[in-house]
Design a protein around this motif. Structure first.
Motif, short mmCIF file in Angstrom:
data_model
loop_
_atom_site.label_atom_id
_atom_site.label_comp_id
_atom_site.label_asym_id
_atom_site.label_seq_id
_atom_site.Cartn_x
_atom_site.Cartn_y
_atom_site.Cartn_z
N ALA A 42 67.79 57.05 9.07
CA ALA A 42 67.14 57.54 10.30
C ALA A 42 65.72 58.01 10.05
O ALA A 42 65.33 58.34 8.92
CB ALA A 42 67.96 58.69 10.89
N THR A 43 64.97 58.09 11.16
CA THR A 43 63.63 58.66 11.17
C THR A 43 63.60 59.78 12.19
O THR A 43 64.07 59.61 13.32
CB THR A 43 62.57 57.59 11.55
N LEU A 44 63.03 60.91 11.80
CA LEU A 44 62.84 62.05 12.68
C LEU A 44 61.35 62.35 12.70
O LEU A 44 60.73 62.53 11.64
CB LEU A 44 63.63 63.26 12.16
N CYS A 45 60.75 62.35 13.89
CA CYS A 45 59.31 62.56 14.03
C CYS A 45 59.06 63.68 15.03
O CYS A 45 59.53 63.62 16.16
CB CYS A 45 58.63 61.27 14.50
N GLU A 46 58.30 64.68 14.60
CA GLU A 46 57.85 65.75 15.49
C GLU A 46 56.37 65.51 15.75
O GLU A 46 55.54 65.67 14.86
CB GLU A 46 58.08 67.12 14.87
N ASP A 47 56.07 65.09 16.97
CA ASP A 47 54.70 64.76 17.35
C ASP A 47 54.20 65.79 18.36
O ASP A 47 54.04 65.49 19.54
CB ASP A 47 54.64 63.34 17.92
N ALA A 48 54.00 67.01 17.89
CA ALA A 48 53.55 68.09 18.77
C ALA A 48 52.22 68.67 18.31
O ALA A 48 51.45 69.17 19.11
CB ALA A 48 54.59 69.20 18.82
N TRP A 139 55.15 68.85 25.99
CA TRP A 139 55.03 68.40 27.37
C TRP A 139 53.56 68.17 27.70
O TRP A 139 52.92 68.95 28.41
CB TRP A 139 55.68 69.40 28.32
N SER A 140 53.02 67.09 27.14
CA SER A 140 51.65 66.67 27.43
C SER A 140 51.59 65.16 27.20
O SER A 140 52.60 64.52 26.93
CB SER A 140 50.64 67.39 26.51
N GLY A 141 50.42 64.60 27.35
CA GLY A 141 50.25 63.18 27.04
C GLY A 141 50.95 62.26 28.02
O GLY A 141 50.90 62.45 29.23
N GLU A 142 51.62 61.23 27.46
CA GLU A 142 52.17 60.17 28.30
C GLU A 142 53.20 60.67 29.30
O GLU A 142 53.39 60.06 30.34
CB GLU A 142 52.72 59.03 27.46
N ALA A 143 53.88 61.78 29.03
CA ALA A 143 54.86 62.31 29.98
C ALA A 143 54.20 62.70 31.30
O ALA A 143 54.85 62.69 32.34
CB ALA A 143 55.58 63.53 29.39
N LEU A 144 52.91 63.02 31.26
CA LEU A 144 52.19 63.45 32.47
C LEU A 144 51.20 62.41 32.97
O LEU A 144 50.45 62.66 33.91
CB LEU A 144 51.46 64.76 32.17
N ALA A 145 51.18 61.23 32.37
CA ALA A 145 50.15 60.22 32.64
C ALA A 145 50.10 59.75 34.09
O ALA A 145 49.04 59.31 34.54
CB ALA A 145 50.35 59.02 31.72
N SER A 151 45.09 62.24 31.57
CA SER A 151 44.66 61.08 30.80
C SER A 151 45.81 60.35 30.11
O SER A 151 45.64 59.20 29.71
CB SER A 151 43.66 61.54 29.72
N GLY A 152 46.94 61.02 29.95
CA GLY A 152 48.02 60.41 29.19
C GLY A 152 47.87 60.60 27.69
O GLY A 152 48.67 60.11 26.91
N VAL A 153 46.83 61.33 27.28
CA VAL A 153 46.58 61.58 25.86
C VAL A 153 47.20 62.92 25.49
O VAL A 153 47.05 63.92 26.21
CB VAL A 153 45.06 61.59 25.57
#
Length: 169
Positions: A42-48, A139-145, A151-153
């Motif tokens: 598995a891969t676990l990624c925290e992108d915050a 809760w930013s970026g593409e979730a709010l695009a 901007s979706g960034v």
């Protein structure tokens, strides 16, 4: 069997239980139980934060859990998951969910440490649903695009000093 998703009600409940098992094992310091929620590859990624943290395989995921469990600031946190959407087939699914983390130390009111979402790829292995990939995002970026003016960034959060750790990838 749900004709739309190809998943039975039992599959859906088992996937919900996987998400709950992840939170319970993580928030109670159960390293082996936490690692058992994932496939060996598995891969676990925290992108915050400004740079994503990525852990691969059982040993990488174990190292991640042990790192967090060794932080004096970690005990007392609770991971909450809701609004779970599951799409897939009888042996693989994509799961999207909201999450937030509370810090339940001391007297109320308790603090909200994190608000974001998970994007998971889960698979059935020997009759059990496990994470093959888990992506954690704030809760930013593409979730709010889709909102005007967004901007979706991703807007990276500052990494707290107690969470600076060696890179795993």
């Amino acid at each position: 069997m749900n004709e739309k998703t190809g998943l039975s009600a039992e599959d859906r409940l088992d996937i919900h239980e996987l998400l709950a098992r992840y939170a319970w094992t993580f928030d109670t310091g159960d390293v082996e139980g936490f690692v058992a929620c994932f496939t060996p590859d598995a891969t676990l990624c925290e992108d915050a934060f400004d740079e994503p943290d990525v852990w691969r395989g059982a040993e990488g995921i174990r190292a991640m859990a042990e790192f967090f469990f060794s932080r004096p600031s970690f005990p007392g946190r609770q991971h909450h998951v809701s609004h779970i959407l599951i799409d897939g087939s009888e042996n693989a699914a994509t799961v999207r969910s909201f999450c937030f983390v509370t810090d339940c130390k001391g007297e109320p009111p308790f603090h909200l440490r994190f608000a974001g979402h998970y994007l998971d790829r889960v698979v059935r292995v020997d009759g059990r649903w496990l994470f093959r990939e888990r992506l954690i995002r704030d809760w930013s970026g593409e979730a709010l695009a889709l909102f005007p003016g967004q901007s979706g960034v991703k807007t990276p959060r500052a990494r707290p000093p107690e969470l600076v750790r060696p890179r795993q990838d």
